[in-house]
Write a protein that holds these residues in place. Structure first.
Motif, PDB file in Angstrom:
ATOM      1  N   ALA A  35       0.828  -1.211   0.000  1.00 59.96           N
ATOM      2  CA  ALA A  35       0.000   0.000   0.000  1.00 59.96           C
ATOM      3  C   ALA A  35       0.863   1.264   0.000  1.00 59.96           C
ATOM      4  O   ALA A  35       0.511   2.260  -0.637  1.00 59.96           O
ATOM      5  N   ALA A  36       1.987   1.226   0.686  1.00 56.05           N
ATOM      6  CA  ALA A  36       2.872   2.392   0.733  1.00 56.05           C
ATOM      7  C   ALA A  36       3.487   2.682  -0.631  1.00 56.05           C
ATOM      8  O   ALA A  36       3.767   3.828  -0.962  1.00 56.05           O
ATOM      9  N   ASP A  37       3.683   1.635  -1.434  1.00 59.57           N
ATOM     10  CA  ASP A  37       4.271   1.795  -2.765  1.00 59.57           C
ATOM     11  C   ASP A  37       3.230   2.035  -3.855  1.00 59.57           C
ATOM     12  O   ASP A  37       3.585   2.244  -5.013  1.00 59.57           O
ATOM     13  N   ALA A  38       1.946   2.001  -3.521  1.00 62.53           N
ATOM     14  CA  ALA A  38       0.885   2.115  -4.511  1.00 62.53           C
ATOM     15  C   ALA A  38       0.940   3.401  -5.332  1.00 62.53           C
ATOM     16  O   ALA A  38       0.760   3.347  -6.553  1.00 62.53           O
ATOM     17  N   PRO A  39       1.183   4.579  -4.736  1.00 62.62           N
ATOM     18  CA  PRO A  39       1.224   5.793  -5.566  1.00 62.62           C
ATOM     19  C   PRO A  39       2.338   5.752  -6.623  1.00 62.62           C
ATOM     20  O   PRO A  39       2.109   6.118  -7.785  1.00 62.62           O
ATOM     21  N   LEU A  40       3.512   5.284  -6.253  1.00 66.99           N
ATOM     22  CA  LEU A  40       4.601   5.174  -7.222  1.00 66.99           C
ATOM     23  C   LEU A  40       4.285   4.108  -8.266  1.00 66.99           C
ATOM     24  O   LEU A  40       4.531   4.300  -9.460  1.00 66.99           O
ATOM     25  N   ALA A  41       3.718   2.995  -7.839  1.00 63.17           N
ATOM     26  CA  ALA A  41       3.351   1.934  -8.771  1.00 63.17           C
ATOM     27  C   ALA A  41       2.351   2.438  -9.809  1.00 63.17           C
ATOM     28  O   ALA A  41       2.457   2.107 -10.993  1.00 63.17           O
ATOM     29  N   ALA A  42       1.402   3.252  -9.391  1.00 63.85           N
ATOM     30  CA  ALA A  42       0.413   3.805 -10.318  1.00 63.85           C
ATOM     31  C   ALA A  42       1.075   4.703 -11.370  1.00 63.85           C
ATOM     32  O   ALA A  42       0.684   4.692 -12.535  1.00 63.85           O
ATOM     33  N   LEU A  43       2.081   5.459 -10.971  1.00 64.23           N
ATOM     34  CA  LEU A  43       2.792   6.318 -11.918  1.00 64.23           C
ATOM     35  C   LEU A  43       3.623   5.516 -12.918  1.00 64.23           C
ATOM     36  O   LEU A  43       3.781   5.916 -14.073  1.00 64.23           O
ATOM     37  N   LEU A  44       4.152   4.388 -12.483  1.00 60.99           N
ATOM     38  CA  LEU A  44       5.024   3.573 -13.332  1.00 60.99           C
ATOM     39  C   LEU A  44       4.261   2.572 -14.202  1.00 60.99           C
ATOM     40  O   LEU A  44       4.785   2.093 -15.210  1.00 60.99           O
ATOM     41  N   ALA A  45       3.028   2.239 -13.823  1.00 61.64           N
ATOM     42  CA  ALA A  45       2.255   1.194 -14.487  1.00 61.64           C
ATOM     43  C   ALA A  45       2.024   1.418 -15.988  1.00 61.64           C
ATOM     44  O   ALA A  45       1.959   0.439 -16.726  1.00 61.64           O
ATOM     45  N   PRO A  46       1.910   2.648 -16.485  1.00 65.20           N
ATOM     46  CA  PRO A  46       1.721   2.795 -17.932  1.00 65.20           C
ATOM     47  C   PRO A  46       2.914   2.297 -18.766  1.00 65.20           C
ATOM     48  O   PRO A  46       2.753   1.968 -19.936  1.00 65.20           O
ATOM     49  N   ARG A  47       4.101   2.215 -18.163  1.00 64.52           N
ATOM     50  CA  ARG A  47       5.289   1.803 -18.913  1.00 64.52           C
ATOM     51  C   ARG A  47       5.875   0.470 -18.474  1.00 64.52           C
ATOM     52  O   ARG A  47       6.696  -0.103 -19.178  1.00 64.52           O
ATOM     53  N   PHE A  48       5.484  -0.011 -17.286  1.00 65.82           N
ATOM     54  CA  PHE A  48       6.066  -1.232 -16.729  1.00 65.82           C
ATOM     55  C   PHE A  48       4.983  -2.126 -16.136  1.00 65.82           C
ATOM     56  O   PHE A  48       3.913  -1.657 -15.782  1.00 65.82           O
ATOM     57  N   THR A  49       5.296  -3.412 -15.984  1.00 68.47           N
ATOM     58  CA  THR A  49       4.505  -4.293 -15.133  1.00 68.47           C
ATOM     59  C   THR A  49       5.115  -4.162 -13.750  1.00 68.47           C
ATOM     60  O   THR A  49       6.225  -4.629 -13.503  1.00 68.47           O
ATOM     61  N   VAL A  50       4.427  -3.483 -12.864  1.00 66.52           N
ATOM     62  CA  VAL A  50       4.960  -3.148 -11.544  1.00 66.52           C
ATOM     63  C   VAL A  50       4.434  -4.150 -10.519  1.00 66.52           C
ATOM     64  O   VAL A  50       3.230  -4.389 -10.431  1.00 66.52           O
ATOM     65  N   VAL A  51       5.353  -4.725  -9.759  1.00 64.10           N
ATOM     66  CA  VAL A  51       4.987  -5.683  -8.712  1.00 64.10           C
ATOM     67  C   VAL A  51       5.359  -5.072  -7.364  1.00 64.10           C
ATOM     68  O   VAL A  51       6.500  -4.649  -7.158  1.00 64.10           O
ATOM     69  N   THR A  52       4.382  -5.002  -6.465  1.00 61.38           N
ATOM     70  CA  THR A  52       4.619  -4.571  -5.083  1.00 61.38           C
ATOM     71  C   THR A  52       4.230  -5.731  -4.184  1.00 61.38           C
ATOM     72  O   THR A  52       3.423  -6.586  -4.574  1.00 61.38           O
ATOM     73  N   TYR A  53       4.791  -5.785  -2.996  1.00 63.64           N
ATOM     74  CA  TYR A  53       4.498  -6.915  -2.115  1.00 63.64           C
ATOM     75  C   TYR A  53       4.567  -6.490  -0.662  1.00 63.64           C
ATOM     76  O   TYR A  53       5.161  -5.481  -0.318  1.00 63.64           O
ATOM     77  N   ASP A  54       3.917  -7.307   0.170  1.00 60.48           N
ATOM     78  CA  ASP A  54       3.989  -7.131   1.620  1.00 60.48           C
ATOM     79  C   ASP A  54       5.086  -8.051   2.143  1.00 60.48           C
ATOM     80  O   ASP A  54       5.162  -9.225   1.769  1.00 60.48           O
ATOM     81  N   ARG A  55       5.913  -7.504   3.009  1.00 62.69           N
ATOM     82  CA  ARG A  55       6.988  -8.296   3.585  1.00 62.69           C
ATOM     83  C   ARG A  55       6.414  -9.322   4.556  1.00 62.69           C
ATOM     84  O   ARG A  55       5.281  -9.191   5.009  1.00 62.69           O
ATOM     85  N   ARG A  56       7.177 -10.309   4.903  1.00 65.60           N
ATOM     86  CA  ARG A  56       6.735 -11.333   5.858  1.00 65.60           C
ATOM     87  C   ARG A  56       6.359 -10.713   7.187  1.00 65.60           C
ATOM     88  O   ARG A  56       6.956  -9.746   7.605  1.00 65.60           O
TER      89      ARG A  56
END
Length: 56
Positions: A34-55
């Protein structure tokens, strides 16, 4: 969110969005997908962006 299992069977939640070359966002020790979601949204038009929750 989707889930996968690590080698020791610990569930790990992740989200994949966008299209293009893969890009995995690795957050800090206390970060979540969730913390990386804003950056992921900006990058998604050019990349397949994967974010994850740590253990834990």
């Amino acid at each position: 969110m989707d889930r996968t299992l690590s080698a020791d069977s610990t569930p790990i939640a992740y989200r994949s969005r966008g299209e293009g070359p893969p890009l995995v966002l690795v957050g800090g020790a206390l970060g979540t997908a969730a913390a990386d979601a804003p950056l992921a949204a900006l990058l998604a038009p050019r990349f397949t962006v994967v974010t994850y929750d740590r253990r834990g």
